[in-house]
Design a protein around this motif. Structure first.
Motif, PDB file in Angstrom:
ATOM      1  N   GLN A   1       0.810  -1.219   0.000  1.00 56.00           N
ATOM      2  CA  GLN A   1       0.000   0.000   0.000  1.00 56.00           C
ATOM      3  C   GLN A   1       0.843   1.269   0.000  1.00 56.00           C
ATOM      4  O   GLN A   1       0.309   2.349  -0.252  1.00 56.00           O
ATOM      5  CB  GLN A   1      -0.871   0.057   1.266  1.00 56.00           C
ATOM      6  CG  GLN A   1      -1.886  -1.020   1.425  1.00 56.00           C
ATOM      7  CD  GLN A   1      -2.601  -0.900   2.761  1.00 56.00           C
ATOM      8  OE1 GLN A   1      -2.058  -0.362   3.729  1.00 56.00           O
ATOM      9  NE2 GLN A   1      -3.814  -1.396   2.814  1.00 56.00           N
ATOM     10  N   SER A   2       2.122   1.132   0.330  1.00 56.56           N
ATOM     11  CA  SER A   2       2.929   2.309   0.617  1.00 56.56           C
ATOM     12  C   SER A   2       4.364   2.122   0.150  1.00 56.56           C
ATOM     13  O   SER A   2       4.903   1.007   0.179  1.00 56.56           O
ATOM     14  CB  SER A   2       2.913   2.570   2.132  1.00 56.56           C
ATOM     15  OG  SER A   2       3.866   3.553   2.494  1.00 56.56           O
ATOM     16  N   TRP A   3       4.988   3.216  -0.244  1.00 60.78           N
ATOM     17  CA  TRP A   3       6.408   3.190  -0.569  1.00 60.78           C
ATOM     18  C   TRP A   3       7.225   2.815   0.665  1.00 60.78           C
ATOM     19  O   TRP A   3       8.339   2.313   0.568  1.00 60.78           O
ATOM     20  CB  TRP A   3       6.825   4.568  -1.090  1.00 60.78           C
ATOM     21  CG  TRP A   3       8.140   4.608  -1.783  1.00 60.78           C
ATOM     22  CD1 TRP A   3       9.262   5.265  -1.363  1.00 60.78           C
ATOM     23  CD2 TRP A   3       8.484   4.011  -3.033  1.00 60.78           C
ATOM     24  NE1 TRP A   3      10.286   5.100  -2.266  1.00 60.78           N
ATOM     25  CE2 TRP A   3       9.830   4.335  -3.306  1.00 60.78           C
ATOM     26  CE3 TRP A   3       7.775   3.227  -3.951  1.00 60.78           C
ATOM     27  CZ2 TRP A   3      10.494   3.900  -4.451  1.00 60.78           C
ATOM     28  CZ3 TRP A   3       8.422   2.796  -5.090  1.00 60.78           C
ATOM     29  CH2 TRP A   3       9.766   3.126  -5.337  1.00 60.78           C
ATOM     30  N   GLY A   4       6.644   3.023   1.840  1.00 63.52           N
ATOM     31  CA  GLY A   4       7.334   2.676   3.076  1.00 63.52           C
ATOM     32  C   GLY A   4       7.317   1.198   3.399  1.00 63.52           C
ATOM     33  O   GLY A   4       8.040   0.750   4.299  1.00 63.52           O
ATOM     34  N   ASP A   5       6.501   0.404   2.697  1.00 68.22           N
ATOM     35  CA  ASP A   5       6.415  -1.034   2.978  1.00 68.22           C
ATOM     36  C   ASP A   5       7.778  -1.711   2.882  1.00 68.22           C
ATOM     37  O   ASP A   5       8.127  -2.561   3.704  1.00 68.22           O
ATOM     38  CB  ASP A   5       5.461  -1.726   1.983  1.00 68.22           C
ATOM     39  CG  ASP A   5       4.011  -1.354   2.200  1.00 68.22           C
ATOM     40  OD1 ASP A   5       3.656  -0.985   3.330  1.00 68.22           O
ATOM     41  OD2 ASP A   5       3.234  -1.435   1.231  1.00 68.22           O
TER      42      ASP A   5
ATOM     43  N   PRO B   1       0.360   6.985   2.256  1.00 71.79           N
ATOM     44  CA  PRO B   1      -0.375   6.416   1.124  1.00 71.79           C
ATOM     45  C   PRO B   1       0.478   6.331  -0.140  1.00 71.79           C
ATOM     46  O   PRO B   1       1.030   7.336  -0.601  1.00 71.79           O
ATOM     47  CB  PRO B   1      -1.537   7.408   0.916  1.00 71.79           C
ATOM     48  CG  PRO B   1      -1.545   8.286   2.138  1.00 71.79           C
ATOM     49  CD  PRO B   1      -0.146   8.309   2.649  1.00 71.79           C
ATOM     50  N   GLN B   2       0.616   5.142  -0.675  1.00 68.27           N
ATOM     51  CA  GLN B   2       1.326   4.900  -1.926  1.00 68.27           C
ATOM     52  C   GLN B   2       2.650   5.671  -1.976  1.00 68.27           C
ATOM     53  O   GLN B   2       3.500   5.493  -1.123  1.00 68.27           O
ATOM     54  CB  GLN B   2       0.412   5.218  -3.102  1.00 68.27           C
ATOM     55  CG  GLN B   2      -0.819   4.297  -3.160  1.00 68.27           C
ATOM     56  CD  GLN B   2      -1.695   4.581  -4.344  1.00 68.27           C
ATOM     57  OE1 GLN B   2      -2.298   5.644  -4.440  1.00 68.27           O
ATOM     58  NE2 GLN B   2      -1.780   3.633  -5.252  1.00 68.27           N
ATOM     59  N   GLU B   3       2.795   6.555  -2.965  1.00 67.26           N
ATOM     60  CA  GLU B   3       4.019   7.359  -3.065  1.00 67.26           C
ATOM     61  C   GLU B   3       3.773   8.822  -2.706  1.00 67.26           C
ATOM     62  O   GLU B   3       4.585   9.691  -3.044  1.00 67.26           O
ATOM     63  CB  GLU B   3       4.582   7.265  -4.483  1.00 67.26           C
ATOM     64  CG  GLU B   3       4.968   5.861  -4.922  1.00 67.26           C
ATOM     65  CD  GLU B   3       5.405   5.798  -6.367  1.00 67.26           C
ATOM     66  OE1 GLU B   3       6.617   5.984  -6.624  1.00 67.26           O
ATOM     67  OE2 GLU B   3       4.558   5.569  -7.241  1.00 67.26           O
ATOM     68  N   GLU B   4       2.697   9.095  -2.015  1.00 64.46           N
ATOM     69  CA  GLU B   4       2.311  10.478  -1.745  1.00 64.46           C
ATOM     70  C   GLU B   4       3.283  11.167  -0.788  1.00 64.46           C
ATOM     71  O   GLU B   4       3.871  10.536   0.102  1.00 64.46           O
ATOM     72  CB  GLU B   4       0.900  10.527  -1.154  1.00 64.46           C
ATOM     73  CG  GLU B   4      -0.188  10.154  -2.148  1.00 64.46           C
ATOM     74  CD  GLU B   4      -1.575  10.334  -1.558  1.00 64.46           C
ATOM     75  OE1 GLU B   4      -1.706  11.044  -0.540  1.00 64.46           O
ATOM     76  OE2 GLU B   4      -2.528   9.757  -2.119  1.00 64.46           O
TER      77      GLU B   4
END
Length: 260
Positions: free
Chosen positions: A76-80, A187-190
């Motif tokens: 879900q996230s670039w942080g994953d 959220p995602q790459e936001e």
């Protein structure tokens, strides 16, 4: 202000560590590059907490099997990637070839032993996945893959691809589903970040030997059901099943077909 501060820290850390990792890649073997990247990941997780106010809570590590296995995660996230990589000493990860477009990053990824495949999938991507994953398997490394192949918005999911099943079958390795609600906070790459406590939860391993359809159905149900629970837990809303949407490539093909 939190988001801005974290984004500055993100780019400073990323550029700085990428340059150091590029020099480390000149050394024989993977050890030096891996050492640098592990510290980069650790600093990024710390920056998420200090600057963005995103704390990570990890559950289910006691469920992880001994030896080599595959982690199949919600994305879900670039942080994953940072959050998951930080949980292991040596993790081979599957990533799209879009990352190779960044200067020096392609060299670092190859030195790390990352499994780089075409983001659009297809037979070529499957062949590359098989070959590069086999190298990681020979080294006894754990492998991280995102079976949807794309970053999904919270409350949405993509069709689960079969690449994870091919590795599961070919290497006779258990697969550990990983659920997360990190997308609520990053959220995602936001660029926007929301403070809070995000959860990663490792679920019961899927044993080897299942046929393709049964395996994929079991994997998707495990990841999506627990992810929905984690989202509900964090928001206080009722548990809501994710809606399946077309991938960017599928949407583009549908648009082109409609215009023809």
């Amino acid at each position: 202000m939190r988001s801005f501060t974290f984004n500055v820290a993100y780019w400073v850390l990323s550029i700085g560590y990428c340059l150091v990792a590029a020099f480390a890649a000149l050394a024989p073997g993977r050890r030096a590059t891996t050492w640098v990247i592990r510290r980069y990941v650790r600093r990024m997780v710390q920056a998420m907490a200090v600057f963005a106010g995103i704390e990570l809570r990890v559950r289910g590590k006691e469920r992880l099997p001994q030896g080599a296995f595959i982690v199949a995660s919600k994305h879900q996230s670039w942080g994953d990637g940072f959050a998951t990589y930080d949980q292991f000493d040596d993790l081979a990860f599957v990533t799209g070839d879009h990352l190779e477009k960044f200067p020096l990053l392609g060299t670092v990824l190859r030195k790390l032993g990352a499994i780089v495949v075409n983001s659009c999938g297809g037979h070529t991507a499957r062949a590359a996945l098989k070959e590069r994953a086999a190298d990681a398997h020979k080294e006894g490394r754990k492998i991280l893959i995102y079976p949807e192949g794309h970053l999904a918005k919270v409350g949405e999911k993509f069709r689960y691809r079969s690449g994870v099943w091919h590795m599961y079958r070919d290497f006779d390795m258990p697969v550990v589903p990983l659920a997360t609600n990190l997308g609520l906070f990053w959220p995602q790459e936001e660029a926007r970040k929301t403070p809070g406590t995000a959860t990663l939860e490792f679920l019961d391993p899927i044993p080897t030997g299942l046929p393709k359809d049964e395996f994929l159905a079991r994997l998707e149900a495990a990841i999506e059901d627990k992810t929905a629970e984690l989202i509900a837990e964090a928001t206080g809303h009722p548990i809501t099943a994710a809606i399946q949407v077309p991938t960017p490539n599928e949407a583009a093909l549908a648009t082109a077909a409609a215009a023809a």
